[in-house]
Scaffold this motif. Sequence first.
Motif, mmCIF file in Angstrom:
data_model
loop_
_atom_site.group_PDB
_atom_site.id
_atom_site.type_symbol
_atom_site.label_atom_id
_atom_site.label_comp_id
_atom_site.label_asym_id
_atom_site.label_seq_id
_atom_site.Cartn_x
_atom_site.Cartn_y
_atom_site.Cartn_z
ATOM 1 N N GLY A 1 5.989 4.913 0.010
ATOM 2 C CA GLY A 1 5.782 4.290 1.321
ATOM 3 C C GLY A 1 5.574 5.337 2.395
ATOM 4 N N VAL A 2 4.782 5.010 3.422
ATOM 5 C CA VAL A 2 4.499 6.014 4.455
ATOM 6 C C VAL A 2 5.767 6.391 5.231
ATOM 7 C CG1 VAL A 2 2.048 5.457 4.701
ATOM 8 C CG2 VAL A 2 3.722 4.266 6.132
ATOM 9 N N GLN B 1 2.038 -2.132 5.864
ATOM 10 C CA GLN B 1 2.308 -0.739 6.225
ATOM 11 C C GLN B 1 2.696 -0.543 7.693
ATOM 12 O OE1 GLN B 1 -0.801 2.363 5.329
ATOM 13 N NE2 GLN B 1 0.703 2.707 3.717
ATOM 14 N N GLU C 1 5.291 -5.005 1.329
ATOM 15 C CA GLU C 1 5.311 -4.150 2.516
ATOM 16 C C GLU C 1 3.951 -4.213 3.198
ATOM 17 O OE1 GLU C 1 7.130 -0.120 2.627
ATOM 18 O OE2 GLU C 1 5.176 0.570 3.322
ATOM 19 N N GLU D 1 0.841 -1.193 0.000
ATOM 20 C CA GLU D 1 0.000 0.000 0.000
ATOM 21 C C GLU D 1 0.879 1.247 0.000
ATOM 22 O OE1 GLU D 1 -2.086 -0.862 3.607
ATOM 23 O OE2 GLU D 1 -2.923 -2.703 2.764
ATOM 24 N N ASP D 2 0.693 2.094 -0.963
ATOM 25 C CA ASP D 2 1.393 3.387 -1.049
ATOM 26 C C ASP D 2 2.896 3.285 -1.286
ATOM 27 O OD1 ASP D 2 -1.080 4.856 -0.303
ATOM 28 O OD2 ASP D 2 -0.755 3.899 1.643
ATOM 29 N N GLU E 1 -4.568 -6.555 3.034
ATOM 30 C CA GLU E 1 -3.317 -7.239 3.369
ATOM 31 C C GLU E 1 -3.329 -8.708 2.957
ATOM 32 O OE1 GLU E 1 -4.913 -5.145 5.357
ATOM 33 O OE2 GLU E 1 -3.477 -3.489 5.438
#
Lengths: 387, 324
Positions: free
Chosen positions: B36-37, B82, B80, B29-30, B60
Amino acid sequence: MGDTQRPAKKTAKSRPKPASTNEPAFVQLLTPEGQRVKHPDYELDLTDDEYRGLYRDLVITRELDAQGTALQRQGQLGLWPSLLGQEAAQVGSGRALAPQDTVFPAYRELGVQWARGVDLISSFALFRGTDLGGRDVAADRFNMYAIVIASQTLHAAGYAMGIAMDGAVGNEDGEAVVVYHGDGATSEGDFNEALIWAGVFNSPLVLFCQNNQYAISETNARQFRLPPYRRAEGFGVPGILVDGNDVLATYAVTKAAADRARRGEGPSLVEAYTYRMQPHTTSDDATRYRDAAELDFWRAKDPIVRYRKWLDAEGLADEAYFASIDTEAGELVRELRARVMALTDPEVAEMFDNVYAETPQEITAQRAEALEFQASLDDDHEGSDAR
Amino acid sequence: MTTMTMVKALNEGLRRVLEVQPKSLVMGEDVGRLGGVFRVTDGLQKDFGSERIIDTPLAESGIIGTAIGLAMRGYRPICEIQFDGFVYPAFDQLVSQLAKIPNRSGGRVRLPVVVRIPYGGGIGAIEHHSESPEAYFAHTAGLKVVTCANPNDAYWMIQQAAAGDDPVIFFEPKRRYQAKGEVDTETSELDLYRARTLREGRTATLIAYGPTVDVAANAAAAAAEEGLDLEVIDLRALSPIDWDPLFASVRKTGRAVVVHEAPGNIGVGAEVAARVSEECFYSLESPVLRVTGYDVPYPASRLEDDYLPNLDRVLDAVDRSLEY
């Protein structure tokens, strides 16, 4: 606290008509009476040999499956999930695929396995408990059985993503993936995530739902308000409902969906409306949740009876042919039975093998320890024999 | 030698993986446009394209399940998750599918999937963002579990994890993400599944991993001022654990204290204590002690300093071990 009023016990007669006896509008090319009917979107034009071959597959699948039930009853298998009644859904869809296509089964797909030409012994070894059902899945293009409901739908979605990334779609030679699952699987998160994935990545995936009306004891009414083929639309994925007891229809619909996938036009969901004539598995007692009338209703829709009628009426096969198939099926059953009985218990050491590609020292040590312990017991045993 | 943060070291490590292994993918995600966060995948999509650095739907189980399918197709996904507390929707795909499919297949199917999970507390986060779920995965046969504690290890361990053919759960201590350290980009010092003795001593052995390595090292430095000579071991691998250096250390010091953020009950420290008792019984001067998170849900962040093992709690345990 006062006595609670118990509702009057419902008799079979007063029970509402089960949803499974309502005939939905589905793609059908052959009626239960064996009448060939036209459909505006789906047609099928096979050779005479191919038409006869489908009959052979249906009968052999039924006989081999019955042998699974028999072997379980005789204590040779721990469990058997019969596909009786679902032969047309499995054979039609399995035969519709191209050699380069890949199948992800659930755990009742003996008919697909047969139709794909994959050795069936692995499925019997799994239920006999002599191994965990491993095979050369890459060569077979038929994956291992998946026991955790809907888990395989995501593996199929990922595999289909990989096909697209490999550029192996876009024309008639492209690859498609077909994942088999049941009506119960549509309630699982993984199934819904697989539809999301296949949709947004436009993957060459066909979700083939065998709606056999039951998730063990629970009917469709407890799994969904909207049938799977209609729900697919909500994911931006075309959904098609097909008569799952009509081998010609399941063939035609699956072929169209797989062709679409391999051309790069994206995923589809096929809901094959069928019925599980046996309990969920040999461990289940279906008399607790369904009655004889319902079975009679579906028996009248038997996939093999209607197909045989049609072959006969068309002059595609005669009594001698039907008899020859029965003979061949009998031989295959005997051969399979002998092979199942010959499956021996694995060695203790095998449980330690293949846990990892690179085996940690700890597991190697435990393996040695287990073998040494076993050997010490054998020594004790021999000692007592000597006395 | 180059100085960089752990985030940068992971980013550089991933970059190396993507360069040398054309089948490797980054998905989550992202991870793409945003990087990435935590920015671990920053810039990767720009350089390697959106087919290899894949922004996935927010699911997920879907991430791990499709990574398994991609691995079956010959790809080598690096996923990944998160945050630590978001891994649980993928639990079945991790412990029943990813871990077991290679074994079920009789070794015919290999699933070279790495699952990166930023974990642990100490960043003042909202709930579900500070957890330490490593014991669930270390308990699962078929998975390997590792965790880095410094930028150099981050740089090399992510490459080593991606190079193997086993599924690896790769825990990244998020409170160490911005800590800088020297990275030797030429030579790797250790294999992936080896523990590291980062400080030698004779008084007692401190055993830590991930975010608590720094805590243990600081405790040892403080103890040295009081004349105590503590040995500090960074486990690095939680499954399999590299036992030999651990046993050798305890046989030398006679005392051991395990430090981790995860709750102590049935945790990695419990296994360490059990194994050390079995293997070093006659060398032990005192029971193996644990300094861990308490057996409660991770508390509101204003309480996390009281929940997490810190220098004082570690030194207190060392004192108790010595007084035993």
